[in-house]
Design a protein around this motif. Sequence first.
Motif, PDB file in Angstrom:
ATOM      1  N   ASN A  64      37.091  79.603  -6.878  1.00 14.32           N
ATOM      2  CA  ASN A  64      37.567  78.707  -6.727  1.00 14.32           C
ATOM      3  C   ASN A  64      37.835  78.153  -5.007  1.00 14.32           C
ATOM      4  O   ASN A  64      37.903  76.927  -4.579  1.00 14.32           O
ATOM      5  N   VAL A  80      43.322  66.995  -8.197  1.00 18.23           N
ATOM      6  CA  VAL A  80      43.357  67.744  -8.907  1.00 18.23           C
ATOM      7  C   VAL A  80      44.404  67.297 -10.134  1.00 18.23           C
ATOM      8  O   VAL A  80      44.980  66.320  -9.749  1.00 18.23           O
ATOM      9  N   HIS A  84      45.061  71.807 -14.721  1.00 20.79           N
ATOM     10  CA  HIS A  84      43.185  72.419 -13.320  1.00 20.79           C
ATOM     11  C   HIS A  84      43.528  73.793 -13.372  1.00 20.79           C
ATOM     12  O   HIS A  84      44.569  74.441 -12.574  1.00 20.79           O
ATOM     13  N   HIS A  85      43.197  74.455 -13.980  1.00 23.82           N
ATOM     14  CA  HIS A  85      42.826  76.467 -13.314  1.00 23.82           C
ATOM     15  C   HIS A  85      43.766  76.089 -10.945  1.00 23.82           C
ATOM     16  O   HIS A  85      44.706  76.858 -10.916  1.00 23.82           O
ATOM     17  N   HIS A 107      46.872  64.521 -16.831  1.00 20.24           N
ATOM     18  CA  HIS A 107      45.439  64.060 -17.839  1.00 20.24           C
ATOM     19  C   HIS A 107      45.971  62.292 -18.966  1.00 20.24           C
ATOM     20  O   HIS A 107      46.617  62.080 -18.961  1.00 20.24           O
ATOM     21  N   CYS A 136      38.956  67.948  -6.646  1.00 20.24           N
ATOM     22  CA  CYS A 136      38.610  69.406  -8.320  1.00 20.24           C
ATOM     23  C   CYS A 136      38.924  68.555  -9.453  1.00 20.24           C
ATOM     24  O   CYS A 136      39.658  67.698 -10.191  1.00 20.24           O
ATOM     25  N   LEU A 137      37.309  69.087 -10.406  1.00 21.06           N
ATOM     26  CA  LEU A 137      37.723  68.921 -11.969  1.00 21.06           C
ATOM     27  C   LEU A 137      37.648  70.106 -12.430  1.00 21.06           C
ATOM     28  O   LEU A 137      37.376  71.071 -11.613  1.00 21.06           O
ATOM     29  N   GLU A 138      37.290  70.362 -13.454  1.00 26.10           N
ATOM     30  CA  GLU A 138      37.662  71.236 -14.230  1.00 26.10           C
ATOM     31  C   GLU A 138      36.211  70.633 -15.690  1.00 26.10           C
ATOM     32  O   GLU A 138      37.207  70.188 -16.819  1.00 26.10           O
ATOM     33  N   ASN A 139      35.470  71.707 -16.020  1.00 25.72           N
ATOM     34  CA  ASN A 139      35.186  71.741 -16.868  1.00 25.72           C
ATOM     35  C   ASN A 139      34.499  72.697 -18.026  1.00 25.72           C
ATOM     36  O   ASN A 139      33.465  73.294 -17.445  1.00 25.72           O
ATOM     37  N   LEU A 141      37.899  71.350 -20.239  1.00 28.08           N
ATOM     38  CA  LEU A 141      39.338  71.646 -19.548  1.00 28.08           C
ATOM     39  C   LEU A 141      40.107  72.032 -21.156  1.00 28.08           C
ATOM     40  O   LEU A 141      40.105  70.957 -22.095  1.00 28.08           O
ATOM     41  N   ASP A 168      35.360  73.502 -10.645  1.00 32.42           N
ATOM     42  CA  ASP A 168      35.475  74.697 -11.655  1.00 32.42           C
ATOM     43  C   ASP A 168      34.888  74.643 -12.906  1.00 32.42           C
ATOM     44  O   ASP A 168      35.241  74.069 -14.083  1.00 32.42           O
TER      45      ASP A 168
END
Length: 336
Positions: A64, A80, A84-85, A107, A136-139, A141, A168
Amino acid sequence: MKVVDLRSDTVTRPTPAMREAMARAEVGDDVFGDDPTVNALQERIASLTGKEAALYMTSGTQSNLAAIMSHCGRGDEYIVGQMHHTYRWEAGGAAVLGSVQPQPLEHEADGTLSLASIEAAIKPDDAHFAKSRLLCLENTLGGKALPMSFMAEATALARRRGLATHLDGARVFNAATALGVPVREIASHFDSLSVCFSKGLGAPVGSALCGSKALIKSAQRWRKMLGGGLRQAGVIAAGALYALDHHVERLADDHALARRLAEGLQGIAGLTVERPETNIVFIDVAGDRAAGLLPHLESRGVLATGLYRLRFVTHLDVDAEGVDRAVAAVRDYFNV
């Protein structure tokens, strides 16, 4: 007494067959680009995600960070989510090492970010502001599989406003399993994504950054600078290749065990169990009983985490008997 380790899917151990594949791996010097097993892994994950190229990394954190530093320059900004990490859980590396400013957003209840919030966070081209460069997104989450529609709309908004996009995707195979789509359909919305092999896929080490050839060339330089240049890395890359061949379809089993765990904990007074979408179960404990629960579970041979909420994670080293032992230990604590 066999320990039921539900702290994370990072605790998995290589299966005997995976160990054999690692022992037989052909190796070379990856810094010179001549480790055949690493090259095979990079080609394989690039193909699976529909990207031009991929780069094997020691960890998702490194992957990342290299992605953010490849998309952004000193004084730039990435947008972000608060949880998110790339913002909260990776030691602030983008700011500390990359001089890239995070712009965290709250969120929604389902883990998404509101499109209005993303739009409002994008800075005008003015000397007073950092330059907004990346979304930046995360999936998944927190175990939630973010909807395809959200990813499509958020990344389309970013493109309209001139931003690059990074995912991520540490547990992107879990997300794809839950959503019923190939990983490349999720990846298609993003310029780059990080994929972790050492979580649900059960390999011992490593992640991959996937993206365009130009991005991966830049990331390779950052990887070297960050101390991530690998030598005979085929030994560990073979474990990741084995995982891609043998451990993707079985992720559905982990999801089923998470549901079994959540269902087993229903009806306990003072316990709120969040319905799992993938392999992570979050539990909230009311009052002062939360403090003693983790030590009680450990005394029964069950491990979980409670960093900010009680969390159980299923994985290939946990079976139905282990899940039932965890349920029984929790119920014993609450005398139900």
